[in-house]
Structure formats: C-alpha cells, structure tokens
Design a protein around this motif. Structure first.
Motif, PDB file in Angstrom:
ATOM      1  N   ARG A 199      35.432 -56.399 -58.542  1.00 22.63           N
ATOM      2  CA  ARG A 199      36.023 -57.333 -59.493  1.00 22.63           C
ATOM      3  C   ARG A 199      34.941 -58.177 -60.149  1.00 22.63           C
ATOM      4  O   ARG A 199      35.012 -58.508 -61.334  1.00 22.63           O
ATOM      5  CB  ARG A 199      37.038 -58.227 -58.772  1.00 22.63           C
ATOM      6  CG  ARG A 199      37.757 -59.201 -59.693  1.00 22.63           C
ATOM      7  CD  ARG A 199      38.694 -60.085 -58.893  1.00 22.63           C
ATOM      8  NE  ARG A 199      39.250 -61.139 -59.735  1.00 22.63           N
ATOM      9  CZ  ARG A 199      39.935 -62.176 -59.275  1.00 22.63           C
ATOM     10  NH1 ARG A 199      40.164 -62.273 -57.984  1.00 22.63           N
ATOM     11  NH2 ARG A 199      40.400 -63.082 -60.094  1.00 22.63           N
ATOM     12  N   ASN A 200      33.913 -58.512 -59.377  1.00 23.41           N
ATOM     13  CA  ASN A 200      32.827 -59.331 -59.907  1.00 23.41           C
ATOM     14  C   ASN A 200      32.087 -58.627 -61.043  1.00 23.41           C
ATOM     15  O   ASN A 200      31.526 -59.277 -61.926  1.00 23.41           O
ATOM     16  CB  ASN A 200      31.842 -59.659 -58.767  1.00 23.41           C
ATOM     17  CG  ASN A 200      30.797 -60.672 -59.177  1.00 23.41           C
ATOM     18  OD1 ASN A 200      29.664 -60.303 -59.451  1.00 23.41           O
ATOM     19  ND2 ASN A 200      31.178 -61.933 -59.220  1.00 23.41           N
TER      20      ASN A 200
ATOM     21  N   ALA B 140      33.088 -59.777 -64.480  1.00 28.48           N
ATOM     22  CA  ALA B 140      32.803 -61.137 -64.943  1.00 28.48           C
ATOM     23  C   ALA B 140      31.967 -61.098 -66.219  1.00 28.48           C
ATOM     24  O   ALA B 140      31.145 -60.197 -66.426  1.00 28.48           O
ATOM     25  CB  ALA B 140      32.062 -61.919 -63.858  1.00 28.48           C
ATOM     26  N   ARG B 141      32.162 -62.077 -67.079  1.00 24.81           N
ATOM     27  CA  ARG B 141      31.484 -62.111 -68.374  1.00 24.81           C
ATOM     28  C   ARG B 141      29.963 -62.092 -68.212  1.00 24.81           C
ATOM     29  O   ARG B 141      29.247 -61.450 -68.979  1.00 24.81           O
ATOM     30  CB  ARG B 141      31.926 -63.347 -69.150  1.00 24.81           C
ATOM     31  CG  ARG B 141      31.437 -63.366 -70.605  1.00 24.81           C
ATOM     32  CD  ARG B 141      31.935 -64.615 -71.320  1.00 24.81           C
ATOM     33  NE  ARG B 141      31.508 -64.618 -72.706  1.00 24.81           N
ATOM     34  CZ  ARG B 141      32.198 -64.121 -73.719  1.00 24.81           C
ATOM     35  NH1 ARG B 141      33.384 -63.564 -73.479  1.00 24.81           N
ATOM     36  NH2 ARG B 141      31.738 -64.156 -74.946  1.00 24.81           N
ATOM     37  N   ARG B 142      29.467 -62.804 -67.208  1.00 20.84           N
ATOM     38  CA  ARG B 142      28.021 -62.880 -67.026  1.00 20.84           C
ATOM     39  C   ARG B 142      27.424 -61.538 -66.606  1.00 20.84           C
ATOM     40  O   ARG B 142      26.212 -61.326 -66.702  1.00 20.84           O
ATOM     41  CB  ARG B 142      27.667 -63.945 -65.988  1.00 20.84           C
ATOM     42  CG  ARG B 142      28.192 -63.629 -64.597  1.00 20.84           C
ATOM     43  CD  ARG B 142      27.809 -64.710 -63.600  1.00 20.84           C
ATOM     44  NE  ARG B 142      28.396 -64.451 -62.298  1.00 20.84           N
ATOM     45  CZ  ARG B 142      29.617 -64.815 -61.937  1.00 20.84           C
ATOM     46  NH1 ARG B 142      30.388 -65.441 -62.803  1.00 20.84           N
ATOM     47  NH2 ARG B 142      30.074 -64.557 -60.726  1.00 20.84           N
ATOM     48  N   ASN B 143      28.276 -60.624 -66.091  1.00 21.17           N
ATOM     49  CA  ASN B 143      27.814 -59.287 -65.698  1.00 21.17           C
ATOM     50  C   ASN B 143      28.140 -58.227 -66.742  1.00 21.17           C
ATOM     51  O   ASN B 143      28.004 -57.026 -66.475  1.00 21.17           O
ATOM     52  CB  ASN B 143      28.442 -58.885 -64.354  1.00 21.17           C
ATOM     53  CG  ASN B 143      27.918 -59.723 -63.200  1.00 21.17           C
ATOM     54  OD1 ASN B 143      26.756 -60.114 -63.195  1.00 21.17           O
ATOM     55  ND2 ASN B 143      28.768 -60.013 -62.235  1.00 21.17           N
ATOM     56  N   ARG B 144      28.547 -58.663 -67.929  1.00 17.53           N
ATOM     57  CA  ARG B 144      28.938 -57.717 -68.969  1.00 17.53           C
ATOM     58  C   ARG B 144      27.806 -56.760 -69.379  1.00 17.53           C
ATOM     59  O   ARG B 144      28.052 -55.566 -69.566  1.00 17.53           O
ATOM     60  CB  ARG B 144      29.449 -58.480 -70.188  1.00 17.53           C
ATOM     61  CG  ARG B 144      30.240 -57.654 -71.194  1.00 17.53           C
ATOM     62  CD  ARG B 144      31.542 -57.133 -70.595  1.00 17.53           C
ATOM     63  NE  ARG B 144      32.324 -58.138 -69.913  1.00 17.53           N
ATOM     64  CZ  ARG B 144      33.109 -59.043 -70.519  1.00 17.53           C
ATOM     65  NH1 ARG B 144      33.184 -59.077 -71.850  1.00 17.53           N
ATOM     66  NH2 ARG B 144      33.819 -59.900 -69.812  1.00 17.53           N
TER      67      ARG B 144
ATOM     68  N   THR C 201      26.473 -57.423 -56.672  1.00 18.16           N
ATOM     69  CA  THR C 201      27.266 -56.306 -57.205  1.00 18.16           C
ATOM     70  C   THR C 201      26.483 -55.000 -57.168  1.00 18.16           C
ATOM     71  O   THR C 201      26.920 -54.010 -57.766  1.00 18.16           O
ATOM     72  CB  THR C 201      27.698 -56.591 -58.664  1.00 18.16           C
ATOM     73  OG1 THR C 201      26.532 -56.756 -59.479  1.00 18.16           O
ATOM     74  CG2 THR C 201      28.560 -57.833 -58.750  1.00 18.16           C
TER      75      THR C 201
ATOM     76  N   GLY D  55      29.408 -67.050 -70.280  1.00 12.90           N
ATOM     77  CA  GLY D  55      29.962 -66.758 -68.971  1.00 12.90           C
ATOM     78  C   GLY D  55      29.473 -67.731 -67.916  1.00 12.90           C
ATOM     79  O   GLY D  55      30.211 -68.162 -67.039  1.00 12.90           O
TER      80      GLY D  55
ATOM     81  N   THR E  80      31.674 -70.580 -65.738  1.00 11.25           N
ATOM     82  CA  THR E  80      31.610 -70.675 -64.279  1.00 11.25           C
ATOM     83  C   THR E  80      31.330 -72.100 -63.840  1.00 11.25           C
ATOM     84  O   THR E  80      31.950 -72.636 -62.925  1.00 11.25           O
ATOM     85  CB  THR E  80      30.513 -69.739 -63.731  1.00 11.25           C
ATOM     86  OG1 THR E  80      30.824 -68.407 -64.104  1.00 11.25           O
ATOM     87  CG2 THR E  80      30.412 -69.838 -62.230  1.00 11.25           C
TER      88      THR E  80
ATOM     89  N   GLN F 149      31.400 -66.137 -57.281  1.00  7.65           N
ATOM     90  CA  GLN F 149      32.847 -66.053 -57.251  1.00  7.65           C
ATOM     91  C   GLN F 149      33.390 -65.647 -58.601  1.00  7.65           C
ATOM     92  O   GLN F 149      32.814 -65.870 -59.640  1.00  7.65           O
ATOM     93  CB  GLN F 149      33.445 -67.403 -56.834  1.00  7.65           C
ATOM     94  CG  GLN F 149      33.076 -67.788 -55.400  1.00  7.65           C
ATOM     95  CD  GLN F 149      33.509 -69.177 -55.054  1.00  7.65           C
ATOM     96  OE1 GLN F 149      33.538 -70.052 -55.903  1.00  7.65           O
ATOM     97  NE2 GLN F 149      33.848 -69.399 -53.817  1.00  7.65           N
ATOM     98  N   VAL F 150      34.558 -65.054 -58.548  1.00  3.64           N
ATOM     99  CA  VAL F 150      35.253 -64.668 -59.758  1.00  3.64           C
ATOM    100  C   VAL F 150      36.651 -65.245 -59.718  1.00  3.64           C
ATOM    101  O   VAL F 150      37.327 -65.128 -58.709  1.00  3.64           O
ATOM    102  CB  VAL F 150      35.329 -63.117 -59.869  1.00  3.64           C
ATOM    103  CG1 VAL F 150      36.142 -62.727 -61.075  1.00  3.64           C
ATOM    104  CG2 VAL F 150      33.957 -62.526 -59.953  1.00  3.64           C
TER     105      VAL F 150
END
Length: 516
Positions: A275-276, A279-283, A421, A502, A506, A515-516
C-alpha cells in the motif's frame, strides 16, 4: 533512511564518508548470489532450442513436427504457431508472476538469502520433472516449479547485489545478474546444439542439466551472508555491523551503518509496504521502477528472440543445425553486451546506455522488417546472403539490448526503492516483468504468423516510446548511494512537484514517513 520523510534529511547526506575495499568475502557473496541469473538465462536459452528439436516435437507436438518436415528449408511465418507449444514456454512465467508475492514476504521476513535458497530448490525440482516428462501435463508442472524458482530468484538476487555493493561500483556489481543470465543463455544454446544430435533423448538432457546451476546456487547459498540492510531490517544490528565491515573491508563504516539504521527506522513504521508504494511520495518509484521499466524491458521484443531464436531462424528458412548455430551467435552477442555494460555503466551512466542502445535497436528492427518485406514469402527458400544479413542485424540488436534494457532493466529498479518498500517494490518489478514476459511468449508466434514482418516494426515503435520515457522521466542514478536516491526526485523537473507535495501532505497529517 531510504525514503527521507521521517528523519532529518541532512543526516543522510554523508555518502562522502563511506569507505570500502573490494574483499574476497564480498566477491564470493556476489558471485554466488549472481548464479540466480543463470537459472533465468538457462531456461530462456534451453526452451527455444528444445521446442525446435525433432525428437521433442515428435513426442509432444506431432502435428508441428509434420508441418516442419514438410517445409523444413522454406520460409513460413506460421510454421510454429501453436498455443499449447507456447504455453510450454509461458507457463513458467505465469508461475513466477504469482510466486513473487510469496517471495516478497520471505525476502522481507527471513532475508534475501532465504528467497535465494527457496528459488534454487524449486528450480531443481522443476528441472527433474521436465527431464522425466512423458506427457504435456508433466511438462507444464515442471515449468511451474521452474517458474516458482525464477520468481524467488529474480525477486531476491537484484536486491541482494544492490545492497551488498558500494555505491561507486553498484552498477557493475548488480549487472552480474545480467551477465550470468547471458552466460546461461549461451551455455544453454551450446548444450542444445550438442544434444540435438543425441536421439531420441537429447532434449531430456537439455532440460535436466538445469539442475546444475540450481545445485550450485543452493550449495553456495548455504554459506552466503545476509545483506547488512536486511539484517538491520530484522533488528540484528550487531550481526549487520559485522557483515558490513567484512564486505567493506574496513571498520570505518559508521556513516553507512547510520544510514542503514535510519532507513530501518522508517521501514519499521510501514505495516503495509504494498500500500505504501501507492503513496504520492513514492510515485516516481512506482511509475518508473515498478511499472515502466520492467514492462518496457519485455516490449523491446528481445525475449521473443531469446525464447524462439531457433524457431525464428527455422521459420526464416534455416535448417535445424543452422538455426541452433545462429542462436549461439545471438546469445554470444548478449554476453558481449553485458560485459560492455558492466565495464562502462558506472562511468557513462544509465541514461546514456538506455538512449544510445535504443536508437541502435530501432534501426536494427526496421532493417529486419524491410528485408523480410522485400525478400520473404511463404514457401520460398531464403537466399544465403539474406540469411547471413538477418543474423548479423539480429546480433546487433541483441548487442544493443545486452548493454541497455537487459541489465539496466534489473539494475535501475533495484536502486530506486526506499528500504520500507524495497522488497514489495521488487516483487512488483518481477511480477510486471514476468507478466509481460509470459504475454509476449504466449502471443509472439501467433503475432508473427498474422502480422508477419510488421511485428518487428511494432517493436521498433515501442522502443521509440520507451526511449522517450527514459529521456523525460528518469534521472541519472550512477554512483548515488542507494539510501540517498530519493534526493534525486526532489530536484527533477517533473517529479519534484509530486514528491514535495506528497511530503507536505504527510507532514500536515502528522504522520511519520513510513505510514500511509
């Protein structure tokens, strides 16, 4: 820390303090782990050769054998168009696709070494079943076991090599995986060339010899050290420090060890790593590493040539011996390409190899398509000069792939993911890669039959798209410490707006970076 969103980022900018020496302990670990590539490569090479052998076809696909003998030296786009035959190849990759999610859990919970051992065991069993097969069902079961082995091996080995390697030589070290893959393909083609003359059981020997790299990988894996990153992630800090000092050849590892601990602290906050990834920061990692590069690696059309090199050359009018001989040339070009990439990728960078080789590959595919459009026809005998030209152009295409999308398709994704991740991200990489591998394997011979020379123009167009993708979206990662890759997104012309927003979201929510 890998993601850079839960701790002071300035503390992570200490790569200049890292120290290392190339030690025998480090070399041993990398060579043993890289044997995982030989499993993948051997299967890529052996399956296409076996499916073109007369004895194999007579036992399992008699209708194809009869058609082949009737038009042995004639050109025929549809000579091998059979969905059950292609299922023999693609079933392995569908199995690997599913198994990689189990591999992610093993890799994260019990370490990279655990997944390597599981992969070697499953691959060994699959090779035994395939060699003993008396019907198609046994063939498919064996292929599924091989696929589980490849799913675990491909998930763990690139991570292992990237985490063990110092930043300045990470590109070359990670590409040991691609080098052993290429060597596996070459050795498989040489074996096929010899076993094709052993009647009627030569194909069994080709399939059964897959037990050799699996055995070497398992025995070596017993003595393999776990990566410091994984040990820190499991909370085994003292052991992690000892391994880090041994692989770096110095006890001055405070800076690098501190980065590993920071990364682990962020990773522990993540309860749902898959799920993480969303997250936008992991796009950037999701779009480039998990989806784009592994999909595009297969859409180059290279694995179609590797799967079916003997089959393709026979379809183009080469006899059985000539087709296997030609596939040896192409696999040899793949090894040369991998060596070039290993030697120069940390000097010239990932982007340069992607873009330069992409142009070469497009030109080669267009040349193949034009040649076939002008000189190829169903039922005709291919002139010798045209046949030699096709082999040379395909070898140039393979050489381009061998120094770009082949090795970098595994190297770059393994560099991009933050620790929290990383195992989940690598599972998605392998899943996407194997999905498109299976898709291409299942569809290629039918597409060759229906699109004819147009299939090569299609792949050329896809390479143009993927080269544009690299040019606009991938920053250069050469010699950047793996735990500081995230900083590249913050200054990239496109990704900086996405990841910075992102991070701000957070912070406003009062959550830690994991966390997400």
């Amino acid at each position: 820390m890998a993601g850079g969103f839960a701790v002071d980022q300035s503390a992570l900018k200490r790569a200049h303090l890292y120290e290392y020496k190339i030690t025998g302990y480090f070399v041993f670990a990398c060579i043993v782990a890289a044997l995982g590539g030989s499993l993948f490569g051997y299967d890529l090479g052996v399956s296409g050769g076996v499916t073109s052998m007369d004895d194999f076809l007579k036992d399992f696909f008699p209708s194809i054998y009869r058609r082949k003998q009737k038009h042995l030296n004639e050109t025929d786009y549809c000579k091998y168009d059979n969905q059950i035959l292609t299922l023999f190849t693609s079933s392995l990759y569908f199995a690997g696709l599913v198994s990689t999610f189990a591999a992610s859990h093993v890799t994260r919970t019990w370490g990279r070494r655990g997944s390597i051992l599981v992969g070697a065991t499953s691959f060994f069993l699959g090779a035994v079943v395939n060699a003993a097969s008396v019907n198609i069902a046994m063939l498919i079961i064996g292929r599924i076991l091989l696929g589980v082995g490849i799913g675990f091996g491909n998930q763990a080995v690139p991570l292992y090599l990237s985490e063990m390697a110092p930043a300045k030589v990470r590109g070359a070290v990670n590409q040991l995986f691609q080098l052993t893959t290429c060597l596996g393909i070459l050795i498989a083609n040489l074996i096929n060339y010899g076993t094709e003359k052993i009647h009627p059981w030569g194909w069994r020997l080709s399939l059964g010899l897959a037990t050799v790299p699996a055995t070497l990988m398992f025995i070596g894996g017993i003595f393999l050290p776990e990566t410091p990153n994984s040990l820190v992630e499991q909370g085994r800090l003292e052991e992690a420090r000892i391994v880090l000092e041994k692989v770096r050849g110095t006890n001055k590892v405070d800076a690098e060890f501190a980065d590993l601990i920071d990364a682990s602290n962020a990773a522990r906050a993540v309860k749902k790593p898959f799920r993480n990834l969303l997250a936008r920061r992991n796009r950037p990692q999701l779009v480039i590493g998990a989806l784009g590069i592994p999909a595009f690696q297969q859409l180059t059309g290279m694995n179609s040539i590797l799967f079916y090199a003997p089959v393709i050359f026979q379809s183009l009018g080469f006899g059985s011996d000539a087709s296997l001989y030609s596939s040896i040339f192409t696999s040899g070009a793949l090894v040369v390409g991998a060596l070039i990439s290993m030697a120069l990728v940390d000097k010239f960078g990932r982007r340069a190899f992607f873009l330069e080789a992409g142009c070469e590959m497009m030109i080669c595919l267009v040349c193949v398509a034009i040649t076939l459009a002008l000189k190829f026809g169903t039922g005709e005998i291919l002139p010798k000069g045209i046949g030699i030209f096709l082999v040379l152009v395909i070898c140039l295409f393979v050489l381009g792939y061998g120094r770009s999308w082949g090795p970098l398709g595994w190297l770059v994704p393994s560099e991009l993911f933050p620790l929290e991740t990383r195992s989940a991200g690598q599972s998605v990489v392998v899943c996407v890669n194997l999905f498109f591998t299976a898709l291409i394997a299942q569809c290629f011979l039918a597409a060759l039959c229906h699109l004819q020379y147009g299939i090569f123009l299609l792949f050329a167009g896809l390479i143009l798209i993927m080269s544009s993708f690299i040019y606009f979206l991938l920053p250069e990662t050469k010699q950047v410490p793996i735990e500081e890759i995230y900083l590249l997104w913050k200054t990239h012309w496109f990704w900086k707006n996405i990841v910075n927003e992102g991070e701000e979201a957070t912070d406003l929510n009062g959550k830690s970076g994991g966390q997400v």
